[in-house]
Design a protein around this motif. Structure first.
Motif, PDB file in Angstrom:
ATOM      1  N   SER A   1       0.449  -1.097   0.124  1.00 35.66           N
ATOM      2  CA  SER A   1      -0.346   0.408  -0.217  1.00 35.66           C
ATOM      3  C   SER A   1       0.952   1.089  -0.315  1.00 35.66           C
ATOM      4  O   SER A   1       0.351   2.077   0.335  1.00 35.66           O
ATOM      5  N   ARG A   2       2.031   1.263   0.136  1.00 34.87           N
ATOM      6  CA  ARG A   2       3.277   2.299  -0.470  1.00 34.87           C
ATOM      7  C   ARG A   2       3.509   2.777  -1.680  1.00 34.87           C
ATOM      8  O   ARG A   2       4.516   1.888  -1.736  1.00 34.87           O
ATOM      9  N   PRO A   3       2.814   3.411  -2.215  1.00 28.19           N
ATOM     10  CA  PRO A   3       2.807   4.156  -3.971  1.00 28.19           C
ATOM     11  C   PRO A   3       4.909   4.026  -3.691  1.00 28.19           C
ATOM     12  O   PRO A   3       5.138   4.054  -5.032  1.00 28.19           O
ATOM     13  N   LEU A   4       5.573   4.605  -3.039  1.00 31.15           N
ATOM     14  CA  LEU A   4       6.699   5.761  -3.386  1.00 31.15           C
ATOM     15  C   LEU A   4       7.627   3.432  -3.252  1.00 31.15           C
ATOM     16  O   LEU A   4       8.306   3.816  -3.953  1.00 31.15           O
ATOM     17  N   LEU A   5       7.379   2.804  -2.730  1.00 30.72           N
ATOM     18  CA  LEU A   5       7.902   1.700  -2.655  1.00 30.72           C
ATOM     19  C   LEU A   5       7.701   0.598  -3.035  1.00 30.72           C
ATOM     20  O   LEU A   5       8.113  -0.959  -3.632  1.00 30.72           O
ATOM     21  N   GLN A   6       6.780   1.317  -4.464  1.00 28.89           N
ATOM     22  CA  GLN A   6       6.355  -0.268  -5.578  1.00 28.89           C
ATOM     23  C   GLN A   6       7.742   0.036  -7.351  1.00 28.89           C
ATOM     24  O   GLN A   6       7.035   0.224  -7.379  1.00 28.89           O
ATOM     25  N   GLN A   7       8.705  -0.169  -6.745  1.00 33.35           N
ATOM     26  CA  GLN A   7       9.922   0.118  -7.767  1.00 33.35           C
ATOM     27  C   GLN A   7      10.910  -1.206  -7.713  1.00 33.35           C
ATOM     28  O   GLN A   7      10.668  -1.800  -6.097  1.00 33.35           O
ATOM     29  N   PRO A   8      11.530  -1.213  -8.657  1.00 38.95           N
ATOM     30  CA  PRO A   8      12.358  -2.594  -8.066  1.00 38.95           C
ATOM     31  C   PRO A   8      13.213  -2.631  -7.399  1.00 38.95           C
ATOM     32  O   PRO A   8      13.981  -3.739  -6.348  1.00 38.95           O
ATOM     33  N   ASN A   9      14.125  -1.428  -6.291  1.00 40.78           N
ATOM     34  CA  ASN A   9      14.647  -1.572  -5.784  1.00 40.78           C
ATOM     35  C   ASN A   9      14.284  -0.651  -4.705  1.00 40.78           C
ATOM     36  O   ASN A   9      14.840   0.413  -4.495  1.00 40.78           O
ATOM     37  N   PRO A  10      13.198  -1.023  -3.607  1.00 40.52           N
ATOM     38  CA  PRO A  10      13.032   0.068  -2.442  1.00 40.52           C
ATOM     39  C   PRO A  10      14.051  -0.037  -1.011  1.00 40.52           C
ATOM     40  O   PRO A  10      13.496   1.427  -1.287  1.00 40.52           O
ATOM     41  N   LYS A  11      14.850  -0.344  -1.156  1.00 43.26           N
ATOM     42  CA  LYS A  11      15.834  -0.306  -0.086  1.00 43.26           C
ATOM     43  C   LYS A  11      16.824   1.052  -0.400  1.00 43.26           C
ATOM     44  O   LYS A  11      16.575   2.318   0.173  1.00 43.26           O
ATOM     45  N   GLN A  12      16.930   1.188  -2.000  1.00 41.43           N
ATOM     46  CA  GLN A  12      17.285   2.950  -2.278  1.00 41.43           C
ATOM     47  C   GLN A  12      16.842   3.705  -2.161  1.00 41.43           C
ATOM     48  O   GLN A  12      16.941   5.050  -2.237  1.00 41.43           O
ATOM     49  N   ILE A  13      15.176   3.480  -2.968  1.00 42.81           N
ATOM     50  CA  ILE A  13      14.141   4.780  -2.232  1.00 42.81           C
ATOM     51  C   ILE A  13      14.349   5.315  -0.916  1.00 42.81           C
ATOM     52  O   ILE A  13      14.131   6.151  -0.556  1.00 42.81           O
ATOM     53  N   LEU A  14      14.532   4.419  -0.205  1.00 40.51           N
ATOM     54  CA  LEU A  14      14.174   4.503   1.754  1.00 40.51           C
ATOM     55  C   LEU A  14      15.702   5.009   2.009  1.00 40.51           C
ATOM     56  O   LEU A  14      15.300   5.754   2.624  1.00 40.51           O
ATOM     57  N   GLN A  15      16.155   4.733   0.620  1.00 43.55           N
ATOM     58  CA  GLN A  15      17.905   5.545   1.684  1.00 43.55           C
ATOM     59  C   GLN A  15      17.776   7.287   1.210  1.00 43.55           C
ATOM     60  O   GLN A  15      18.113   8.086   1.872  1.00 43.55           O
ATOM     61  N   ASP A  16      17.129   6.849   0.216  1.00 40.28           N
ATOM     62  CA  ASP A  16      17.211   8.512  -0.703  1.00 40.28           C
ATOM     63  C   ASP A  16      16.118   9.640  -0.290  1.00 40.28           C
ATOM     64  O   ASP A  16      16.930  10.595  -0.023  1.00 40.28           O
ATOM     65  N   LEU A  17      14.961   8.775   0.288  1.00 39.68           N
ATOM     66  CA  LEU A  17      13.987   9.409   0.988  1.00 39.68           C
ATOM     67  C   LEU A  17      14.288   9.424   2.358  1.00 39.68           C
ATOM     68  O   LEU A  17      14.652  11.265   3.154  1.00 39.68           O
ATOM     69  N   TYR A  18      14.800   8.962   3.488  1.00 42.72           N
ATOM     70  CA  TYR A  18      16.395   8.811   4.531  1.00 42.72           C
ATOM     71  C   TYR A  18      16.856  10.509   4.181  1.00 42.72           C
ATOM     72  O   TYR A  18      16.848  11.089   5.224  1.00 42.72           O
ATOM     73  N   SER A  19      17.636  10.606   3.367  1.00 43.49           N
ATOM     74  CA  SER A  19      18.948  11.178   2.934  1.00 43.49           C
ATOM     75  C   SER A  19      17.823  12.581   2.446  1.00 43.49           C
ATOM     76  O   SER A  19      18.603  13.489   3.082  1.00 43.49           O
ATOM     77  N   THR A  20      16.667  13.059   1.953  1.00 40.57           N
ATOM     78  CA  THR A  20      16.130  14.133   1.688  1.00 40.57           C
ATOM     79  C   THR A  20      15.634  15.134   2.605  1.00 40.57           C
ATOM     80  O   THR A  20      15.493  15.815   3.019  1.00 40.57           O
ATOM     81  N   ARG A  21      14.375  13.632   3.428  1.00 34.91           N
ATOM     82  CA  ARG A  21      13.870  13.832   4.609  1.00 34.91           C
ATOM     83  C   ARG A  21      14.401  13.868   5.864  1.00 34.91           C
ATOM     84  O   ARG A  21      13.241  15.433   7.039  1.00 34.91           O
ATOM     85  N   ASP A  22      15.381  13.712   6.038  1.00 33.72           N
ATOM     86  CA  ASP A  22      15.680  13.609   7.425  1.00 33.72           C
ATOM     87  C   ASP A  22      15.910  15.054   8.418  1.00 33.72           C
ATOM     88  O   ASP A  22      15.701  15.558   9.020  1.00 33.72           O
TER      89      ASP A  22
END
Length: 185
Positions: free
Chosen positions: A120-141
């Motif tokens: 149910s998490r649209p931003l994670l429905q991609q081939p490399n969710p761990k990289q997405i999470l890392q990128d989001l964390y870097s931007t949002r932290d």
């Protein structure tokens, strides 16, 4: 003391435990628990994934800002925000000026473990969710840290223990830390 506390707003990445901690905290404080994503879904009659699919992230973020504005004006609530709510300067101002903001800081590995099977998490429905999470964390932290009055690491203790720690911090919270309205938006 608890009656004097303003609303408490939880921010942090997906999988940080905002809903779990928020529900437990609200119960301890005898307050209503609200979730901005659930609120948006109830107002639109559509789930977040559908809104993302039909309106894109920009359309969802517009809805989210309206919801954050409305919800942060409610007295003495506990609110869990969506992970990207801090991307908007207006949202950061609403949150920081209208209550106590708690940043639940979850490392990427914790986020990954907690969201791995969640479709149910649209931003994670991609081939490399761990990289997405890392990128989001870097931007949002940095934005979570900017808006937060209290920062709590998550993923290392039981939720009830975290809530007890948070209650101790809230009991000694300096109310002057909540900023008066300014030109942050």
């Amino acid at each position: 003391m608890v009656e004097e506390l303003p609303s408490v707003f939880l921010v942090g990445p997906m999988g940080a435990g905002k809903t779990t901690i928020g529900k437990l905290l609200a119960k301890q404080l005898g307050r209503e628990f609200l979730d901005s994503d659930w609120y948006i879904e109830s107002q639109t009659g559509a789930d977040i994934a559908w809104i993302f699919a039909k309106e894109g992230e920009a359309g969802f973020r517009e809805r989210e800002t309206r919801a954050i504005d409305e919800l942060t004006q409610k007295p003495q609530i506990v609110l869990a925000t969506g992970g990207g709510a801090v991307m908007s300067a207006a949202n950061r101002a609403f949150l920081h000026q209208r209550g106590i903001v708690v940043y639940l800081n979850a490392p990427v590995d914790v986020q990954m473990a907690r969201t791995a099977k969640d479709k149910s998490r649209p931003l994670l429905q991609q081939p490399n969710p761990k990289q997405i999470l890392q990128d989001l964390y870097s931007t949002r932290d940095p934005l979570y840290r900017q808006v937060a009055h209290i920062i709590m690491p998550t993923g290392h203790t039981y939720p009830r223990h975290m809530v007890n720690q948070l209650l101790q911090q809230l009991a000694s919270f300096d109310m002057s830390a909540i900023t008066a309205p300014n030109n942050q938006s």
